[in-house]
Design an enzyme around this catalytic site. Structure first.
Site, short mmCIF file in Angstrom:
data_model
loop_
_atom_site.label_atom_id
_atom_site.label_comp_id
_atom_site.label_asym_id
_atom_site.label_seq_id
_atom_site.Cartn_x
_atom_site.Cartn_y
_atom_site.Cartn_z
N GLU A 176 73.15 -57.92 84.98
CA GLU A 176 72.31 -58.07 83.78
C GLU A 176 71.22 -59.09 84.10
O GLU A 176 71.38 -59.92 85.01
CB GLU A 176 73.13 -58.53 82.58
N CYS B 91 74.26 -51.18 80.18
CA CYS B 91 74.62 -51.32 81.59
C CYS B 91 73.71 -50.39 82.37
O CYS B 91 73.79 -49.17 82.22
CB CYS B 91 76.08 -50.96 81.82
#
Length: 222
Positions: free
Chosen positions: A103, A2
């Site tokens: 993402e 992340c």
């Protein structure tokens, strides 16, 4: 992993949802990046406290705070084995508040950004660890986000995802008296895919210099 997320919710709403004390302000953030300040929640003497911390954990024993650049994430599978994280796992756990994360999907030479949120649009809490570093005078508070295997939704874009703690697991996660590493690790599960959604966003989010509402707006959607 992340490496980018957002938190655009009003601080009053966040305090109501996560039940923490906080006297500062927090402007909407659309593109939070490593090394920047993030809003965390810790427990002190049975009270939840909101604290701003730098994203990128600096262990108390480190000689150079630049190590934080390598510590933005900790893997759930090995978090109790790594010297950088295992002591924090026992005593210094936190919530890192967010309402979405990004993402990127590789398509040839391109990387297409996607934003992931809860299906109900509510803010949520990443499982985090924190440390205090005292080797240059004023204390430096830093944190890291724990990641796990991606669920069925996120895995279409990336093999890893941040651990999102549902409300029923947050109390145990924050409790500094709970030092059973095996039990604490059992809380670190992929969030249910059916309770999340994703959508493509503009490549403007690719640069952390861009912290504007356009980062969270859908593109190429019907």
């Amino acid at each position: 992993m992340c490496g980018r997320f957002s938190l655009t919710v009003d601080i009053v709403q966040l305090q109501a949802l996560f039940r923490f004390v906080y006297t500062g302000t927090f402007p909407p953030r659309f593109n939070i990046a490593p090394s920047q300040e993030v809003l965390t929640v810790v427990e002190e003497n049975g009270i939840r406290i909101g604290k701003m911390m730098k994203w990128g954990l600096v262990p108390s024993w480190a000689n150079d705070p630049k190590i934080g650049w390598k510590m933005i994430n900790a893997r759930a599978e090995t978090v109790d084995e790594k010297a950088s994280f295992r002591h924090a796992l026992k005593r210094r756990r936190c919530l890192i508040l967010a309402d979405g994360f990004y993402e990127w999907k590789k398509e040839g030479a391109k990387k297409i950004p996607y934003r992931f949120t809860l299906r109900n649009g509510e803010p949520f809490a990443f499982a985090g660890l924190w440390e205090r570093w005292d080797k240059q005078g004023e204390p430096l508070y830093t944190c890291t986000i724990i990641t796990t295997t991606a669920n069925e939704l996120v895995s279409t874009i990336h093999e890893r995802m941040p651990v999102i703690l549902p409300p029923e697991r947050q109390e145990a996660w924050l409790d500094p008296r709970l030092d059973d590493s095996d039990y604490v690790k059992s809380l670190l599960q992929p969030y249910p895919a059916e309770e999340m959604k994703m959508y493509e966003v503009s490549t403007i989010v690719n640069s952390p210099k861009n912290d504007v509402m356009e980062c969270i707006e859908p593109v190429n959607s019907e």
